[in-house]
Motif scaffolding. Structure first.
Motif, PDB file in Angstrom:
ATOM      1  N   PHE B 160      14.070 -16.021  12.838  1.00 12.06           N
ATOM      2  CA  PHE B 160      12.677 -16.673  12.621  1.00 12.06           C
ATOM      3  C   PHE B 160      12.908 -17.542  11.128  1.00 12.06           C
ATOM      4  CE2 PHE B 160      12.125 -13.556   9.205  1.00 12.06           C
ATOM      5  CZ  PHE B 160      12.974 -12.477   9.690  1.00 12.06           C
ATOM      6  N   SER B 161      12.128 -18.377  10.799  1.00  8.53           N
ATOM      7  CA  SER B 161      12.309 -19.423   9.708  1.00  8.53           C
ATOM      8  C   SER B 161      11.797 -18.271   8.574  1.00  8.53           C
ATOM      9  CB  SER B 161      11.572 -20.549   9.918  1.00  8.53           C
ATOM     10  OG  SER B 161      10.912 -20.753   8.842  1.00  8.53           O
ATOM     11  N   CYS B 162      12.278 -18.362   7.315  1.00  3.14           N
ATOM     12  CA  CYS B 162      11.767 -17.586   6.104  1.00  3.14           C
ATOM     13  C   CYS B 162      11.734 -18.350   4.922  1.00  3.14           C
ATOM     14  CB  CYS B 162      12.313 -16.292   6.095  1.00  3.14           C
ATOM     15  SG  CYS B 162      13.992 -16.021   6.009  1.00  3.14           S
ATOM     16  N   THR B 163      11.183 -19.433   4.846  1.00  2.00           N
ATOM     17  CA  THR B 163      11.205 -20.230   3.614  1.00  2.00           C
ATOM     18  C   THR B 163      10.164 -19.915   2.384  1.00  2.00           C
ATOM     19  OG1 THR B 163       9.328 -21.520   4.738  1.00  2.00           O
ATOM     20  CG2 THR B 163      11.395 -22.476   4.745  1.00  2.00           C
ATOM     21  N   PHE B 164       9.458 -18.656   2.978  1.00  2.00           N
ATOM     22  CA  PHE B 164       8.717 -18.028   1.929  1.00  2.00           C
ATOM     23  C   PHE B 164       9.622 -17.029   0.926  1.00  2.00           C
ATOM     24  CE2 PHE B 164       9.071 -15.364   5.748  1.00  2.00           C
ATOM     25  CZ  PHE B 164       9.368 -13.968   5.167  1.00  2.00           C
ATOM     26  N   LEU B 165      10.976 -16.996   1.553  1.00  2.00           N
ATOM     27  CA  LEU B 165      11.812 -16.303   0.540  1.00  2.00           C
ATOM     28  C   LEU B 165      12.144 -17.024  -0.853  1.00  2.00           C
ATOM     29  CD1 LEU B 165      14.453 -14.728   2.995  1.00  2.00           C
ATOM     30  CD2 LEU B 165      12.507 -13.450   1.854  1.00  2.00           C
ATOM     31  N   LEU B 166      11.810 -18.420  -0.640  1.00  2.00           N
ATOM     32  CA  LEU B 166      11.876 -19.180  -1.757  1.00  2.00           C
ATOM     33  C   LEU B 166      10.776 -18.872  -2.963  1.00  2.00           C
ATOM     34  CD1 LEU B 166      12.943 -22.687  -0.112  1.00  2.00           C
ATOM     35  CD2 LEU B 166      14.290 -20.905  -1.335  1.00  2.00           C
ATOM     36  N   LEU B 177      16.885  -7.827   5.947  1.00  2.00           N
ATOM     37  CA  LEU B 177      16.373  -8.939   7.115  1.00  2.00           C
ATOM     38  C   LEU B 177      17.299  -8.804   8.111  1.00  2.00           C
ATOM     39  CD1 LEU B 177      16.005 -12.190   4.442  1.00  2.00           C
ATOM     40  CD2 LEU B 177      14.304 -10.825   5.369  1.00  2.00           C
ATOM     41  N   LYS B 178      16.533  -8.887   9.217  1.00  2.00           N
ATOM     42  CA  LYS B 178      17.281  -9.194  10.402  1.00  2.00           C
ATOM     43  C   LYS B 178      16.885 -10.169  11.100  1.00  2.00           C
ATOM     44  CE  LYS B 178      18.473  -6.277  14.391  1.00  2.00           C
ATOM     45  NZ  LYS B 178      18.152  -6.456  15.873  1.00  2.00           N
ATOM     46  N   GLY B 179      17.576 -11.023  11.516  1.00  2.00           N
ATOM     47  CA  GLY B 179      17.282 -12.266  12.306  1.00  2.00           C
ATOM     48  C   GLY B 179      16.759 -13.470  11.523  1.00  2.00           C
ATOM     49  N   ALA B 180      16.710 -13.397  10.351  1.00  2.00           N
ATOM     50  CA  ALA B 180      16.159 -14.411   9.289  1.00  2.00           C
ATOM     51  C   ALA B 180      17.135 -15.727   9.410  1.00  2.00           C
ATOM     52  CB  ALA B 180      16.002 -13.883   8.011  1.00  2.00           C
ATOM     53  N   ILE B 181      16.808 -17.025   9.311  1.00  2.00           N
ATOM     54  CA  ILE B 181      17.283 -17.998   9.087  1.00  2.00           C
ATOM     55  C   ILE B 181      17.029 -18.306   7.352  1.00  2.00           C
ATOM     56  CG2 ILE B 181      17.398 -20.434   9.372  1.00  2.00           C
ATOM     57  CD1 ILE B 181      15.679 -20.157  12.023  1.00  2.00           C
ATOM     58  N   ILE B 182      18.267 -18.008   6.864  1.00  2.00           N
ATOM     59  CA  ILE B 182      18.395 -17.871   5.360  1.00  2.00           C
ATOM     60  C   ILE B 182      18.069 -19.361   4.854  1.00  2.00           C
ATOM     61  CG2 ILE B 182      19.667 -17.410   3.256  1.00  2.00           C
ATOM     62  CD1 ILE B 182      18.816 -15.016   4.997  1.00  2.00           C
ATOM     63  N   PRO B 183      17.068 -19.557   3.898  1.00  2.00           N
ATOM     64  CA  PRO B 183      17.033 -20.962   3.473  1.00  2.00           C
ATOM     65  C   PRO B 183      18.211 -21.404   2.719  1.00  2.00           C
ATOM     66  CG  PRO B 183      15.512 -19.583   2.623  1.00  2.00           C
ATOM     67  CD  PRO B 183      16.238 -18.519   3.553  1.00  2.00           C
TER      68      PRO B 183
END
Lengths: 146, 378
Positions: B160-166, B177-183
């Motif tokens: 899953f996308s997690c741009t919110f981590l920015l 995080l499991k399965g995250a697409i790291i920005p």
């Protein structure tokens, strides 16, 4: 130099000795020591001697920090009776020993999971304060949860 | 004690009064009751709310909420269950911790949004969402509340996308995080908005070719990854614990050699082609050099096995670790295999060989170090 020892007194006036550096894992005792040096006996009027002996056994453990989690779990597992666990949890609450309290409560939660409501009431010393009519009404309302 | 007839009391009241007289009834303090409740799944907790009026009011204002679909396999039923639980709650009660676990293959995005909205509007500090297929859009609506979070755990079976981590997570100490697409913007570290982060776990995430972690307070890092990534750049001066599980070993670049590093755990979960053996071993040794000042190292038997594939004499190499206090070899997987495939005797000899070689090599510069083997408990 000899290590400093504290004396704790249970509800039934029994005395227990414990080294200060181990005893201060209890936040309550730590604060008492800080305040007045706790030279004399520390009374614990709500903890009976059986429970206090258990608490002292727990505080006296010689465990590396990374093995501590397993130790506290095993410690409460071996004392799997609900009344003992509740006494232990209550003592840990009074003495502010978080890990021990967490482990004891978690074990109680684990044990009562499969109990009927009546069994839980008995185990946790809860009085049903609803009339039979109120009880039926709330059961009907919460039918979805069963 | 003499029995007295108390005409104005209900039976329960009479019983209670008797118990008090006998000294048998010490009511549990409310904080203990609450604490016990907080360890129960929501469904069990609902049932406990029927115990008494007091427990009902405890339940509706609990600061901890675990919503878990394990006992409720039908999606529709689970959604209804969650709705009811949320609507029964005392709306003024603060929610400190929320965990939401949905085991089904298709959780409805609507219920996730409801749960996330509820959590943030009640001031949640610890949030854990475990879902088969995670949609991060509901989270993105709450960027302004991210600063309240202390723990965030997002686990998904698919990427899953997690741009919110920015965004800004001023108080977050634990991120899992499991399965995250790291920005990954041109190798910019992705944790810039996390000044308090102490513990980071990245499991089966999509890391890109280079993973940059810059977190000054980070003390505990776990990466588990199946696939290829080239480099791991760490600017983590407070790192004490590093665990890596993977099918490849990335090159580790550290800003200042991780001065406080204490414990390192390494495991290999993959297959090593014959033509790749040499490169893999080189990569592994280079990873060891990156964490060379660790005090305690735990290796799985698979790592030991890989090291033993080294062509030539391993014992002649200089040890990557300069001052180990203890070395542990974890043979639990090996023992499981033994049970499954009944390969007892062959493995035993192999284990002794591995032990000797690994000890001689890794403890060359730390002759005083303790060596131990971690066996499975049963």
């Amino acid at each position: 130099m000899s290590k400093k020892t504290l004396t704790l007194m249970s509800k039934d006036k029994q005395l227990f000795n414990i080294e200060e550096h181990l005893a201060v894992q209890s936040v309550t005792i730590r604060n008492m020591v800080k305040e007045d040096g706790a030279s004399s006996v520390i009374p614990l009027p709500r903890v009976d001697s059986e429970t206090l002996a258990l608490v002292i056994e727990y505080l006296n453990r010689q465990q590396a920090p990374e093995e501590d989690e397993d130790y506290v779990k095993k410690f409460v597992d071996e004392r799997g009776e609900i009344p003992t666990l509740l006494e232990l949890a209550q003592a840990a609450l009074d003495l502010d020993i978080k890990k021990l309290m967490d482990a004891a409560c978690m074990k109680v939660a684990d044990l009562i999971k499969d109990f009927t409501l009546e069994e839980v009431r008995e185990a946790l010393r809860i009085e049903n304060d609803r009339t039979p009519e109120e009880e039926k009404a709330i059961r009907d309302e919460f039918q979805w949860a069963f | 004690m003499q029995e007295q007839f108390r005409p104005n009391m209900s039976r329960a009241e009479q019983k209670r009064a008797r118990m008090i007289e006998d000294g048998r009834l010490d009511n549990l303090p409310e904080s203990l009751q609450l604490h016990i409740l907080s360890f129960l799944d929501k469904k069990e907790a609902v049932q406990m709310s029927l115990l008494s009026k007091q427990w009902f009011s405890l339940w509706t204002s609990m600061p901890v909420l675990h919503l878990n679909s394990f006992d409720i396999p039908r999606v529709v039923d689970f959604d209804k269950f969650v709705n009811r639980v949320l609507s029964h709650r005392d709306q003024s009660a603060k929610l400190n911790t929320l965990t939401f676990t949905h085991g089904g293959s298709s959780s409805s995005p609507k219920i996730l949004k409801e749960v996330v909205d509820y959590a943030f509007s009640h001031g949640v500090n610890h949030l854990e969402l475990s879902i088969q297929c995670f949609d991060s859009r509901p989270l993105c609506l709450h960027t302004t509340s991210f600063n309240l979070l202390k723990t965030l755990k997002l686990k998904s079976q698919s990427y899953f996308s997690c741009t919110f981590l920015l965004g800004s997570f001023k108080n977050l100490t634990v991120l899992h995080l499991k399965g995250a697409i790291i920005p990954n913007n041109n190798c910019e570290p992705f944790l810039l908005g996390f000044p308090m982060l102490e513990k980071l776990v990245l499991k089966d995430c999509c890391l890109g070719k280079i993973l940059c972690v810059e977190a000054l307070k980070l003390s505990d890092l776990t990466i588990s990854f199946h696939g290829y990534f080239d480099r791991c750049k760490l600017t983590t001066p407070n790192l004490r614990f590093f665990k890596y599980i993977g099918s490849e070993f990335p090159r580790l670049e550290t800003h200042d050699g991780l001065p406080l590093l204490d414990t390192v755990v390494v495991d290999f979960q993959g297959l090593c082609e014959l033509s790749e053996e040499k490169r893999m071993i080189d990569d592994l040794i280079s990873l060891f050099r990156g964490v060379g000042n660790a005090r305690s190292v735990t290796l799985s038997s698979r790592i030991a096995h890989l090291l033993c594939l080294f062509e030539g004499n391993l014992e002649e190499l200089d040890s990557p670790f300069c001052d180990l206090k203890c070395l542990k070899m974890d043979v639990r997987y090996m023992e499981q295999d033994e049970k499954l495939f009944d390969t007892h005797s062959g493995r035993r000899t192999q284990l002794i060989e591995m032990k000797t070689a690994v000890k001689a090599y890794l403890l060359k510069r730390s002759p005083e170090a303790k060596f131990s083997i971690i066996h499975s408990t049963n």
